[in-house]
Enzyme design. Sequence first.
Site, PDB file in Angstrom:
ATOM      1  N   ASN A   1      -0.782   3.171  -3.377  1.00 47.83           N
ATOM      2  CA  ASN A   1      -2.059   2.551  -3.333  1.00 47.83           C
ATOM      3  C   ASN A   1      -3.335   3.274  -3.646  1.00 47.83           C
ATOM      4  OD1 ASN A   1      -4.282   0.755  -2.821  1.00 47.83           O
ATOM      5  ND2 ASN A   1      -3.684   0.614  -0.653  1.00 47.83           N
TER       6      ASN A   1
ATOM      7  N   LYS B   1      -6.288   2.511  -4.183  1.00 49.16           N
ATOM      8  CA  LYS B   1      -7.496   2.061  -3.708  1.00 49.16           C
ATOM      9  C   LYS B   1      -8.587   1.943  -4.777  1.00 49.16           C
ATOM     10  CE  LYS B   1      -5.698   3.162   0.771  1.00 49.16           C
ATOM     11  NZ  LYS B   1      -6.085   3.629   2.242  1.00 49.16           N
TER      12      LYS B   1
ATOM     13  N   HIS C   1      -4.089  -6.082   2.987  1.00 47.23           N
ATOM     14  CA  HIS C   1      -4.391  -4.861   3.330  1.00 47.23           C
ATOM     15  C   HIS C   1      -5.424  -4.777   4.521  1.00 47.23           C
ATOM     16  CE1 HIS C   1      -5.674  -0.761   3.638  1.00 47.23           C
ATOM     17  NE2 HIS C   1      -4.323  -0.331   3.005  1.00 47.23           N
TER      18      HIS C   1
ATOM     19  N   GLU D   1      -7.900  -2.890   4.847  1.00 48.03           N
ATOM     20  CA  GLU D   1      -9.395  -2.789   4.363  1.00 48.03           C
ATOM     21  C   GLU D   1      -9.861  -4.195   3.738  1.00 48.03           C
ATOM     22  OE1 GLU D   1      -8.374   0.564   1.617  1.00 48.03           O
ATOM     23  OE2 GLU D   1      -7.866   1.477   3.548  1.00 48.03           O
TER      24      GLU D   1
ATOM     25  N   GLU E   1       1.214  -1.012   8.455  1.00 48.22           N
ATOM     26  CA  GLU E   1       0.471   0.018   8.391  1.00 48.22           C
ATOM     27  C   GLU E   1      -0.463  -0.054   9.480  1.00 48.22           C
ATOM     28  OE1 GLU E   1      -0.337   1.179   3.975  1.00 48.22           O
ATOM     29  OE2 GLU E   1      -1.662  -0.667   4.434  1.00 48.22           O
TER      30      GLU E   1
ATOM     31  N   GLY F   1      -5.632   6.613   6.619  1.00 49.32           N
ATOM     32  CA  GLY F   1      -6.770   7.275   6.031  1.00 49.32           C
ATOM     33  C   GLY F   1      -7.184   8.204   7.185  1.00 49.32           C
TER      34      GLY F   1
ATOM     35  N   SER G   1      -1.421   7.548   6.595  1.00 54.57           N
ATOM     36  CA  SER G   1      -1.438   9.048   6.387  1.00 54.57           C
ATOM     37  C   SER G   1      -0.082   9.534   6.143  1.00 54.57           C
ATOM     38  CB  SER G   1      -1.870   9.446   7.713  1.00 54.57           C
ATOM     39  OG  SER G   1      -3.276   9.295   7.888  1.00 54.57           O
TER      40      SER G   1
ATOM     41  N   GLY H   1      -1.512   5.793   0.568  1.00 55.33           N
ATOM     42  CA  GLY H   1      -2.854   6.112   0.040  1.00 55.33           C
ATOM     43  C   GLY H   1      -3.260   7.300  -0.592  1.00 55.33           C
ATOM     44  N   GLY H   2      -4.172   8.154   0.273  1.00 55.51           N
ATOM     45  CA  GLY H   2      -4.448   9.217  -0.265  1.00 55.51           C
ATOM     46  C   GLY H   2      -3.740  10.316  -1.002  1.00 55.51           C
TER      47      GLY H   2
HETATM   48  P1  PGA Z   1      -3.342   6.185   3.374  1.00 51.87           P
HETATM   49  O1  PGA Z   1      -3.535   4.920   3.209  1.00 51.87           O
HETATM   50  O2  PGA Z   1      -1.824   6.928   2.934  1.00 51.87           O
HETATM   51  O3  PGA Z   1      -4.674   6.987   2.981  1.00 51.87           O
HETATM   52  O4  PGA Z   1      -3.520   6.455   5.078  1.00 51.87           O
HETATM   53  C1  PGA Z   1      -2.379   3.803   3.292  1.00 51.87           C
HETATM   54  C2  PGA Z   1      -2.761   2.703   2.873  1.00 51.87           C
HETATM   55  O5  PGA Z   1      -3.882   2.295   3.192  1.00 51.87           O
HETATM   56  O6  PGA Z   1      -2.076   1.890   2.135  1.00 51.87           O
END
Ligand code: PGA
Length: 251
Positions: free
Chosen positions: A9, A11, A95, A97, A165, A171, A210, A231-232
């Site tokens: 992802n 983002k 998600h 966010e 999640e 994050g 994470s 994500g990251g």
């Molecule tokens: P992250 O994000 O791996 O940066 O924690 C995961 C996500 O939001 O899908």
Amino acid sequence: MRGWMVAGNWKMNNMVSEAVNLSKSVKEGTEGIKGGEVVLSPPFTALHAVYETIKGSHVTLAAQNMFYEEKGAYTGEVSAAMIKDIGCTYVIIGHSERRKYFGETDEWVNLKAKKSLAVGLKPIICVGETDDERGKGVTEFVVGIQVKKALNGIDNMGNIVIAYEPVWAIGTGKNATPAEAEDVHRFIRNILGDMYGDACKNVKILYGGSVTHQNISDLIEMEDIDGALVGGASLKSEEFVGIIRKVSEKR
Ligand code: PGA
């Protein structure tokens, strides 16, 4: 056999040229990998370019959001059919966010999930508790409601992926322990079992929050964790490919 899935992802990151480079190196770095699915989820602006880069390969495409109406005067929104039309197989829905910054509710998640299925897109439905909710001991209560509301009125789980999640892990560098994650994954799988019986036995439940190439090894050992929504760490091809390789080796 549920198989595995690792979805990146991105983002709100990556210009078109960066997106093309990243998707190309993920595609090349995971060539020949078996038994699972590699999914990339770029921002809307890069969907077409990434589709052109990965088409015909083992990598598939996901959008990060969609609107549940078919078409019309909804400035700024993108429909499920448009997402399918541009080459997506999946769409991420609900998600945290989106829930936090854009007021997305369980009802919207449900409408979006239904609409995506109606046009032949597979939803990756995200659920997860906040830090505060975990602290209060209501994780199962919260996640249970999110899952049941998201699936309300949906009678075929065949094309649905769930992503657990925990919001406090996204994050933050603070991932759930394998045991903590497995508890919730098992809980979700039991809910699905109650709702759909045997018909849901192939539903994949991904962990997100994470994930790195270091912590994925222990997470993927867990029986009910079928992969990751990353994500990251999906923004760096070496790191993301490392995660995919570890998952495919262990599953
Ligand atoms: P992250 O994000 O791996 O940066 O924690 C995961 C996500 O939001 O899908």
